[in-house]
Design a protein around this motif. Structure first.
Motif, PDB file in Angstrom:
ATOM      1  N   MET A 104       0.826  -1.211   0.000  1.00  0.00           N
ATOM      2  CA  MET A 104       0.000   0.000   0.000  1.00  0.00           C
ATOM      3  C   MET A 104       0.857   1.257   0.000  1.00  0.00           C
ATOM      4  O   MET A 104       0.459   2.284  -0.546  1.00  0.00           O
ATOM      5  N   MET A 105       2.049   1.179   0.583  1.00  0.00           N
ATOM      6  CA  MET A 105       2.949   2.336   0.630  1.00  0.00           C
ATOM      7  C   MET A 105       3.850   2.409  -0.592  1.00  0.00           C
ATOM      8  O   MET A 105       4.639   3.335  -0.719  1.00  0.00           O
ATOM      9  N   GLY A 106       3.755   1.418  -1.479  1.00  0.00           N
ATOM     10  CA  GLY A 106       4.583   1.419  -2.675  1.00  0.00           C
ATOM     11  C   GLY A 106       6.034   1.044  -2.400  1.00  0.00           C
ATOM     12  O   GLY A 106       6.926   1.402  -3.155  1.00  0.00           O
ATOM     13  N   ILE A 107       6.251   0.317  -1.322  1.00  0.00           N
ATOM     14  CA  ILE A 107       7.589  -0.115  -0.939  1.00  0.00           C
ATOM     15  C   ILE A 107       7.739  -1.583  -1.323  1.00  0.00           C
ATOM     16  O   ILE A 107       6.797  -2.357  -1.209  1.00  0.00           O
ATOM     17  N   GLY A 108       8.949  -1.955  -1.749  1.00  0.00           N
ATOM     18  CA  GLY A 108       9.210  -3.343  -2.130  1.00  0.00           C
ATOM     19  C   GLY A 108       8.734  -4.302  -1.058  1.00  0.00           C
ATOM     20  O   GLY A 108       9.027  -4.126   0.116  1.00  0.00           O
ATOM     21  N   ASN A 109       7.981  -5.307  -1.454  1.00  0.00           N
ATOM     22  CA  ASN A 109       7.447  -6.248  -0.480  1.00  0.00           C
ATOM     23  C   ASN A 109       7.628  -7.699  -0.928  1.00  0.00           C
ATOM     24  O   ASN A 109       6.807  -8.553  -0.632  1.00  0.00           O
ATOM     25  N   ASP A 110       8.737  -7.959  -1.620  1.00  0.00           N
ATOM     26  CA  ASP A 110       9.009  -9.337  -2.005  1.00  0.00           C
ATOM     27  C   ASP A 110       9.351 -10.147  -0.753  1.00  0.00           C
ATOM     28  O   ASP A 110       9.579  -9.598   0.321  1.00  0.00           O
ATOM     29  N   GLU A 111       9.383 -11.443  -0.890  1.00  0.00           N
ATOM     30  CA  GLU A 111       9.593 -12.329   0.264  1.00  0.00           C
ATOM     31  C   GLU A 111      10.905 -12.052   0.991  1.00  0.00           C
ATOM     32  O   GLU A 111      10.949 -12.093   2.218  1.00  0.00           O
ATOM     33  N   ASN A 112      11.980 -11.741   0.261  1.00  0.00           N
ATOM     34  CA  ASN A 112      13.260 -11.456   0.914  1.00  0.00           C
ATOM     35  C   ASN A 112      13.195 -10.180   1.742  1.00  0.00           C
ATOM     36  O   ASN A 112      13.752 -10.116   2.841  1.00  0.00           O
ATOM     37  N   THR A 113      12.523  -9.159   1.231  1.00  0.00           N
ATOM     38  CA  THR A 113      12.376  -7.906   1.971  1.00  0.00           C
ATOM     39  C   THR A 113      11.573  -8.143   3.241  1.00  0.00           C
ATOM     40  O   THR A 113      11.961  -7.692   4.328  1.00  0.00           O
ATOM     41  N   ILE A 114      10.462  -8.842   3.126  1.00  0.00           N
ATOM     42  CA  ILE A 114       9.617  -9.129   4.285  1.00  0.00           C
ATOM     43  C   ILE A 114      10.402  -9.926   5.319  1.00  0.00           C
ATOM     44  O   ILE A 114      10.386  -9.601   6.512  1.00  0.00           O
ATOM     45  N   LYS A 115      11.113 -10.935   4.873  1.00  0.00           N
ATOM     46  CA  LYS A 115      11.900 -11.763   5.794  1.00  0.00           C
ATOM     47  C   LYS A 115      12.953 -10.916   6.507  1.00  0.00           C
ATOM     48  O   LYS A 115      13.117 -11.009   7.728  1.00  0.00           O
ATOM     49  N   ALA A 116      13.649 -10.064   5.775  1.00  0.00           N
ATOM     50  CA  ALA A 116      14.684  -9.218   6.374  1.00  0.00           C
ATOM     51  C   ALA A 116      14.085  -8.262   7.395  1.00  0.00           C
ATOM     52  O   ALA A 116      14.648  -8.054   8.475  1.00  0.00           O
ATOM     53  N   MET A 117      12.932  -7.691   7.064  1.00  0.00           N
ATOM     54  CA  MET A 117      12.289  -6.765   7.993  1.00  0.00           C
ATOM     55  C   MET A 117      11.804  -7.488   9.242  1.00  0.00           C
ATOM     56  O   MET A 117      11.933  -6.968  10.358  1.00  0.00           O
ATOM     57  N   MET A 118      11.271  -8.664   9.073  1.00  0.00           N
ATOM     58  CA  MET A 118      10.801  -9.427  10.231  1.00  0.00           C
ATOM     59  C   MET A 118      11.977  -9.836  11.111  1.00  0.00           C
ATOM     60  O   MET A 118      11.875  -9.749  12.339  1.00  0.00           O
ATOM     61  N   VAL A 119      13.077 -10.234  10.508  1.00  0.00           N
ATOM     62  CA  VAL A 119      14.265 -10.601  11.294  1.00  0.00           C
ATOM     63  C   VAL A 119      14.737  -9.399  12.109  1.00  0.00           C
ATOM     64  O   VAL A 119      15.084  -9.530  13.287  1.00  0.00           O
ATOM     65  N   ALA A 120      14.729  -8.229  11.496  1.00  0.00           N
ATOM     66  CA  ALA A 120      15.183  -7.018  12.188  1.00  0.00           C
ATOM     67  C   ALA A 120      14.238  -6.629  13.325  1.00  0.00           C
ATOM     68  O   ALA A 120      14.688  -6.204  14.390  1.00  0.00           O
ATOM     69  N   ALA A 121      12.945  -6.785  13.129  1.00  0.00           N
ATOM     70  CA  ALA A 121      11.960  -6.298  14.106  1.00  0.00           C
ATOM     71  C   ALA A 121      11.558  -7.330  15.155  1.00  0.00           C
ATOM     72  O   ALA A 121      11.340  -6.986  16.312  1.00  0.00           O
ATOM     73  N   ASP A 122      11.464  -8.580  14.758  1.00  0.00           N
ATOM     74  CA  ASP A 122      10.941  -9.633  15.640  1.00  0.00           C
ATOM     75  C   ASP A 122      12.050 -10.146  16.561  1.00  0.00           C
ATOM     76  O   ASP A 122      12.609 -11.209  16.357  1.00  0.00           O
ATOM     77  N   THR A 123      12.338  -9.388  17.605  1.00  0.00           N
ATOM     78  CA  THR A 123      13.487  -9.704  18.464  1.00  0.00           C
ATOM     79  C   THR A 123      13.289 -10.949  19.313  1.00  0.00           C
ATOM     80  O   THR A 123      14.265 -11.591  19.687  1.00  0.00           O
ATOM     81  N   ASN A 124      12.049 -11.308  19.617  1.00  0.00           N
ATOM     82  CA  ASN A 124      11.845 -12.528  20.411  1.00  0.00           C
ATOM     83  C   ASN A 124      11.606 -13.761  19.545  1.00  0.00           C
ATOM     84  O   ASN A 124      11.381 -14.849  20.050  1.00  0.00           O
ATOM     85  N   ARG A 125      11.655 -13.564  18.237  1.00  0.00           N
ATOM     86  CA  ARG A 125      11.591 -14.651  17.245  1.00  0.00           C
ATOM     87  C   ARG A 125      10.325 -15.510  17.336  1.00  0.00           C
ATOM     88  O   ARG A 125      10.359 -16.718  17.148  1.00  0.00           O
ATOM     89  N   ASP A 126       9.181 -14.835  17.592  1.00  0.00           N
ATOM     90  CA  ASP A 126       7.925 -15.585  17.638  1.00  0.00           C
ATOM     91  C   ASP A 126       7.160 -15.512  16.311  1.00  0.00           C
ATOM     92  O   ASP A 126       6.036 -15.983  16.209  1.00  0.00           O
ATOM     93  N   GLY A 127       7.779 -14.904  15.298  1.00  0.00           N
ATOM     94  CA  GLY A 127       7.164 -14.859  13.979  1.00  0.00           C
ATOM     95  C   GLY A 127       6.200 -13.707  13.760  1.00  0.00           C
ATOM     96  O   GLY A 127       5.516 -13.646  12.742  1.00  0.00           O
ATOM     97  N   ARG A 128       6.152 -12.778  14.710  1.00  0.00           N
ATOM     98  CA  ARG A 128       5.277 -11.628  14.591  1.00  0.00           C
ATOM     99  C   ARG A 128       5.912 -10.464  15.350  1.00  0.00           C
ATOM    100  O   ARG A 128       6.794 -10.651  16.177  1.00  0.00           O
ATOM    101  N   VAL A 129       5.429  -9.251  15.064  1.00  0.00           N
ATOM    102  CA  VAL A 129       6.007  -8.043  15.657  1.00  0.00           C
ATOM    103  C   VAL A 129       4.988  -7.425  16.607  1.00  0.00           C
ATOM    104  O   VAL A 129       3.876  -7.078  16.192  1.00  0.00           O
ATOM    105  N   SER A 130       5.368  -7.295  17.862  1.00  0.00           N
ATOM    106  CA  SER A 130       4.503  -6.666  18.865  1.00  0.00           C
ATOM    107  C   SER A 130       4.651  -5.142  18.788  1.00  0.00           C
ATOM    108  O   SER A 130       5.567  -4.631  18.140  1.00  0.00           O
ATOM    109  N   ILE A 131       3.795  -4.438  19.485  1.00  0.00           N
ATOM    110  CA  ILE A 131       3.901  -2.982  19.524  1.00  0.00           C
ATOM    111  C   ILE A 131       5.237  -2.563  20.146  1.00  0.00           C
ATOM    112  O   ILE A 131       5.851  -1.599  19.706  1.00  0.00           O
ATOM    113  N   ILE A 132       5.716  -3.306  21.127  1.00  0.00           N
ATOM    114  CA  ILE A 132       7.002  -2.990  21.766  1.00  0.00           C
ATOM    115  C   ILE A 132       8.142  -3.152  20.756  1.00  0.00           C
ATOM    116  O   ILE A 132       9.004  -2.278  20.638  1.00  0.00           O
TER     117      ILE A 132
END
Length: 142
Positions: A104-132
């Motif tokens: 929706m923001m017009g930003i690259g959203n291929d699987e590698n980008t999503i995976k990289a962003m999730m790795v960076a954000a999901d610090t407890n490695r539960d597969g999702r990003v909390s508000i914290i």
């Protein structure tokens, strides 16, 4: 945030007017952004408009402008953005929600980008990003 031109010149160690991914990694650290190898690869892919494998200053300046915009978001902005990503109201951003939000923001959203962003954000490695976790990424979490 530090002056982009100063950071670029400092980290363009061979003074060729281009920044390699290794040079970008050290420049981002100076800007208090720790990027995984996957995230570095995706930043290069997203911002290297001429696809020469390097970031020229104009491309690096766009990276820093986007980082500055993210950091400038207020706590209320951060919460509102989080809620807009969390389409199902679960209190977490899952990969599919992140993919949709980036599209929706017009930003690259291929699987590698999503995976990289999730790795960076999901610090407890539960597969999702909390508000914290989300707040830490945008600079509003402790």
């Amino acid at each position: 945030m530090a002056n982009p031109e100063t950071v670029f010149k400092k980290h363009d160690v061979n003074d060729d007017g281009k920044m390699s991914s290794k040079e970008l990694e050290t420049a981002l650290k100076e800007l208090d952004v720790t990027a995984s190898p996957h995230l570095l690869k995706e930043i290069m892919a997203q911002y290297d408009k001429d696809k020469n494998g390097f970031l020229e200053f104009s491309e690096f300046k766009k990276v820093t402008a986007d980082l500055k915009a993210i950091q400038a978001a207020t706590v209320d902005d951060t919460y509102e953005i989080f809620k807009s990503f969390d389409k199902d109201g679960s209190g977490f951003i899952e990969q599919a929600e992140l993919k949709d939000a980036l599209a929706m923001m017009g930003i690259g959203n291929d699987e590698n980008t999503i995976k990289a962003m999730m790795v960076a954000a999901d610090t407890n490695r539960d597969g999702r990003v909390s508000i914290i976790e989300f707040a830490k990424i945008v600079g509003h979490g402790k």
